[in-house]
Motif scaffolding. Sequence first.
Motif, PDB file in Angstrom:
ATOM      1  N   LEU A   1       1.227  -1.131  -0.416  1.00 49.79           N
ATOM      2  CA  LEU A   1      -0.003   0.002  -0.152  1.00 49.79           C
ATOM      3  C   LEU A   1       0.641   0.835   0.324  1.00 49.79           C
ATOM      4  O   LEU A   1       2.363   0.776  -0.462  1.00 49.79           O
ATOM      5  N   HIS A   2       0.189   2.061   0.248  1.00 44.90           N
ATOM      6  CA  HIS A   2       0.868   3.203  -0.227  1.00 44.90           C
ATOM      7  C   HIS A   2       0.780   4.166   1.094  1.00 44.90           C
ATOM      8  O   HIS A   2       0.934   3.483   1.890  1.00 44.90           O
ATOM      9  N   LEU A   3       2.494   5.086   1.254  1.00 44.38           N
ATOM     10  CA  LEU A   3       3.176   5.165   2.940  1.00 44.38           C
ATOM     11  C   LEU A   3       2.248   6.181   3.023  1.00 44.38           C
ATOM     12  O   LEU A   3       1.569   7.215   3.312  1.00 44.38           O
ATOM     13  N   PRO A   4       1.763   5.569   4.494  1.00 44.71           N
ATOM     14  CA  PRO A   4       1.185   5.697   5.742  1.00 44.71           C
ATOM     15  C   PRO A   4       1.663   7.371   6.401  1.00 44.71           C
ATOM     16  O   PRO A   4       3.007   6.628   6.773  1.00 44.71           O
ATOM     17  N   THR A   5       1.055   7.939   7.346  1.00 45.40           N
ATOM     18  CA  THR A   5       2.346   8.619   8.224  1.00 45.40           C
ATOM     19  C   THR A   5       1.760   8.536   9.867  1.00 45.40           C
ATOM     20  O   THR A   5       0.526   7.856  10.291  1.00 45.40           O
ATOM     21  N   LEU A   6       2.344   8.251  10.978  1.00 44.22           N
ATOM     22  CA  LEU A   6       2.449   8.702  11.850  1.00 44.22           C
ATOM     23  C   LEU A   6       2.552   9.960  12.714  1.00 44.22           C
ATOM     24  O   LEU A   6       3.798   9.726  12.603  1.00 44.22           O
ATOM     25  N   SER A   7       2.273  10.873  13.785  1.00 45.86           N
ATOM     26  CA  SER A   7       2.786  11.795  13.925  1.00 45.86           C
ATOM     27  C   SER A   7       2.559  12.148  15.560  1.00 45.86           C
ATOM     28  O   SER A   7       1.266  11.424  15.925  1.00 45.86           O
ATOM     29  N   VAL A   8       3.212  11.995  16.219  1.00 46.80           N
ATOM     30  CA  VAL A   8       3.277  11.814  17.905  1.00 46.80           C
ATOM     31  C   VAL A   8       3.858  12.473  18.818  1.00 46.80           C
ATOM     32  O   VAL A   8       4.230  12.963  18.169  1.00 46.80           O
ATOM     33  N   GLN A   9       3.208  13.138  19.547  1.00 47.99           N
ATOM     34  CA  GLN A   9       4.266  13.865  20.798  1.00 47.99           C
ATOM     35  C   GLN A   9       5.393  13.259  21.581  1.00 47.99           C
ATOM     36  O   GLN A   9       5.047  11.849  21.743  1.00 47.99           O
ATOM     37  N   GLU A  10       6.920  13.747  21.857  1.00 48.99           N
ATOM     38  CA  GLU A  10       7.457  13.087  22.650  1.00 48.99           C
ATOM     39  C   GLU A  10       6.577  12.583  23.585  1.00 48.99           C
ATOM     40  O   GLU A  10       6.028  12.812  24.447  1.00 48.99           O
TER      41      GLU A  10
ATOM     42  N   LEU B   1       4.326  -2.764  15.545  1.00 54.25           N
ATOM     43  CA  LEU B   1       5.946  -2.594  15.651  1.00 54.25           C
ATOM     44  C   LEU B   1       5.223  -1.098  17.350  1.00 54.25           C
ATOM     45  O   LEU B   1       4.791  -0.292  17.455  1.00 54.25           O
ATOM     46  N   GLN B   2       5.706  -1.321  18.854  1.00 55.45           N
ATOM     47  CA  GLN B   2       5.110   0.055  19.294  1.00 55.45           C
ATOM     48  C   GLN B   2       6.860  -0.149  19.819  1.00 55.45           C
ATOM     49  O   GLN B   2       7.594  -0.653  20.489  1.00 55.45           O
ATOM     50  N   ILE B   3       6.806   1.495  19.711  1.00 54.45           N
ATOM     51  CA  ILE B   3       7.889   1.855  20.949  1.00 54.45           C
ATOM     52  C   ILE B   3       7.639   2.981  21.878  1.00 54.45           C
ATOM     53  O   ILE B   3       6.379   3.867  21.652  1.00 54.45           O
ATOM     54  N   ALA B   4       8.374   2.368  22.811  1.00 49.80           N
ATOM     55  CA  ALA B   4       7.961   3.367  24.031  1.00 49.80           C
ATOM     56  C   ALA B   4       8.644   4.754  24.039  1.00 49.80           C
ATOM     57  O   ALA B   4       9.492   4.713  24.083  1.00 49.80           O
TER      58      ALA B   4
ATOM     59  N   LEU C   1       5.706   6.582   7.367  1.00 51.51           N
ATOM     60  CA  LEU C   1       6.538   7.660   8.115  1.00 51.51           C
ATOM     61  C   LEU C   1       6.537   7.907  10.113  1.00 51.51           C
ATOM     62  O   LEU C   1       4.922   8.707  10.057  1.00 51.51           O
ATOM     63  N   LEU C   2       7.124   7.903  10.358  1.00 53.48           N
ATOM     64  CA  LEU C   2       7.224   8.736  11.754  1.00 53.48           C
ATOM     65  C   LEU C   2       7.559   9.804  12.027  1.00 53.48           C
ATOM     66  O   LEU C   2       8.468   9.850  11.731  1.00 53.48           O
ATOM     67  N   THR C   3       6.674  10.816  12.895  1.00 48.61           N
ATOM     68  CA  THR C   3       6.982  12.056  13.068  1.00 48.61           C
ATOM     69  C   THR C   3       7.444  12.181  14.584  1.00 48.61           C
ATOM     70  O   THR C   3       5.778  11.875  15.020  1.00 48.61           O
ATOM     71  N   VAL C   4       8.258  12.527  14.992  1.00 52.21           N
ATOM     72  CA  VAL C   4       7.791  13.196  16.679  1.00 52.21           C
ATOM     73  C   VAL C   4       7.932  13.956  17.210  1.00 52.21           C
ATOM     74  O   VAL C   4       9.003  15.028  16.470  1.00 52.21           O
TER      75      VAL C   4
ATOM     76  N   PRO D   1      12.665  12.187  19.376  1.00 51.97           N
ATOM     77  CA  PRO D   1      12.537  12.844  18.479  1.00 51.97           C
ATOM     78  C   PRO D   1      13.308  12.135  17.582  1.00 51.97           C
ATOM     79  O   PRO D   1      13.034  11.927  15.948  1.00 51.97           O
ATOM     80  N   GLY D   2      14.258  11.031  18.389  1.00 53.44           N
ATOM     81  CA  GLY D   2      15.161  11.033  17.417  1.00 53.44           C
ATOM     82  C   GLY D   2      14.627   9.393  17.006  1.00 53.44           C
ATOM     83  O   GLY D   2      14.969   8.151  15.380  1.00 53.44           O
ATOM     84  N   ASP D   3      13.995   9.212  15.801  1.00 55.81           N
ATOM     85  CA  ASP D   3      13.038   7.798  17.066  1.00 55.81           C
ATOM     86  C   ASP D   3      12.318   8.429  15.435  1.00 55.81           C
ATOM     87  O   ASP D   3      11.591   7.494  14.666  1.00 55.81           O
ATOM     88  N   SER D   4      11.833   9.541  14.766  1.00 51.70           N
ATOM     89  CA  SER D   4      11.412  10.026  13.211  1.00 51.70           C
ATOM     90  C   SER D   4      12.489   9.478  12.367  1.00 51.70           C
ATOM     91  O   SER D   4      13.360   9.938  12.170  1.00 51.70           O
ATOM     92  N   ALA D   5      11.572   8.418  11.662  1.00 51.83           N
ATOM     93  CA  ALA D   5      11.517   7.880  10.816  1.00 51.83           C
ATOM     94  C   ALA D   5      11.139   7.290  10.203  1.00 51.83           C
ATOM     95  O   ALA D   5       9.785   7.387  10.090  1.00 51.83           O
ATOM     96  N   VAL D   6      11.176   6.305   8.523  1.00 52.17           N
ATOM     97  CA  VAL D   6      10.000   5.359   7.997  1.00 52.17           C
ATOM     98  C   VAL D   6      10.193   4.498   8.615  1.00 52.17           C
ATOM     99  O   VAL D   6      11.808   3.910   9.039  1.00 52.17           O
ATOM    100  N   TYR D   7       9.683   3.616   9.190  1.00 49.83           N
ATOM    101  CA  TYR D   7       9.188   2.332   9.684  1.00 49.83           C
ATOM    102  C   TYR D   7       8.754   1.060   8.680  1.00 49.83           C
ATOM    103  O   TYR D   7       8.034   1.944   8.362  1.00 49.83           O
ATOM    104  N   PHE D   8       9.298   0.168   7.991  1.00 42.35           N
ATOM    105  CA  PHE D   8       8.731  -0.552   7.252  1.00 42.35           C
ATOM    106  C   PHE D   8       9.058  -2.003   7.956  1.00 42.35           C
ATOM    107  O   PHE D   8      10.443  -2.571   8.553  1.00 42.35           O
ATOM    108  N   CYS D   9       8.117  -2.696   7.616  1.00 47.21           N
ATOM    109  CA  CYS D   9       8.472  -4.612   7.824  1.00 47.21           C
ATOM    110  C   CYS D   9       8.649  -5.434   6.972  1.00 47.21           C
ATOM    111  O   CYS D   9       8.377  -4.708   5.524  1.00 47.21           O
ATOM    112  N   ALA D  10       9.268  -6.587   6.957  1.00 44.36           N
ATOM    113  CA  ALA D  10       9.652  -7.263   5.908  1.00 44.36           C
ATOM    114  C   ALA D  10       9.163  -8.747   6.041  1.00 44.36           C
ATOM    115  O   ALA D  10       9.239  -8.980   7.655  1.00 44.36           O
ATOM    116  N   GLU D  11       8.629  -9.888   5.733  1.00 43.68           N
ATOM    117  CA  GLU D  11       8.290 -11.045   5.987  1.00 43.68           C
ATOM    118  C   GLU D  11       9.220 -11.498   4.691  1.00 43.68           C
ATOM    119  O   GLU D  11       9.584 -11.650   3.916  1.00 43.68           O
ATOM    120  N   ASN D  12       9.657 -12.635   5.238  1.00 43.77           N
ATOM    121  CA  ASN D  12      10.008 -13.778   4.579  1.00 43.77           C
ATOM    122  C   ASN D  12      10.239 -14.872   3.064  1.00 43.77           C
ATOM    123  O   ASN D  12      10.317 -15.722   3.207  1.00 43.77           O
TER     124      ASN D  12
END
Lengths: 114, 115
Positions: free
Chosen positions: B6-15, B75-78, B110-113, B82-93
């Motif tokens: 699918l197309h690239l979704p985005t997620l914006s969260v507070q630090e 994927l849960q990030i606790a 795309l995760l934006t913090v 701000p350094g977590d801002s990046a594109v995250y993707f999964c892969a399967e074998n």
Amino acid sequence: NAGVTQTPKFRVLKTGQSMTLLCAQDMNHEYMYWYRQDPGMGLRLIHYSVGEGTTAKGEVPDGYNVSRLKKQNFLLGLESAAPSQTSVYFCASSPRGGVGQPQHFGDGTRLSIL
Amino acid sequence: GESVGLHLPTLSVQEGDNSIINCAYSNSASDYFIWYKQESGKGPQFIIDIRSNMDKRQGQRVTVLLNKTVKHLSLQIAATQPGDSAVYFCAENGASGGSNYKLTFGKGTLLTVNP
């Protein structure tokens, strides 16, 4: 510990020119891979190698050739560059293949074909 | 969340908040999954992996959950930073016979913090 190193980092070519992208890994991994990454698309496998002296085609091999003469190096060649090959190219390596063998990536070569 | 295809979704969260990034996969035979983080101008960086015989695995500040019934990975990030801002993707074998080292990658989230 360098991991996976790709050279060059950037390159601009004219249509029809040829070039070789270099990938080196210092982790003694058996498997190596070349991918391309284009906007809006996931990583696509071009060619891969399961050991020194072996290569195989991936998902999008046309227009590319590869060689794995040494275990630590995997070379990707563009025989006659075309604008459709403008992309970011990533090399990866893994200890072996399959479960529990994650691929580790270099930082890419950004290639533009004019 | 993303899906392999699918197309690239985005997620914006507070630090400081927790982030949850989702991934749907289609191959019920896949037996290995990996999460990668890709920062701008960098290559994908391995974060955490999970085998299909597990439903949860924890790392440093990250947890991966696998639901094979609905073919869903998260994927849960606790305490997102701000350094977590990046594109995250999964892969399967895929696990297709002898070719189970070939990974199928999602397009990423795309995760934006926000500070």
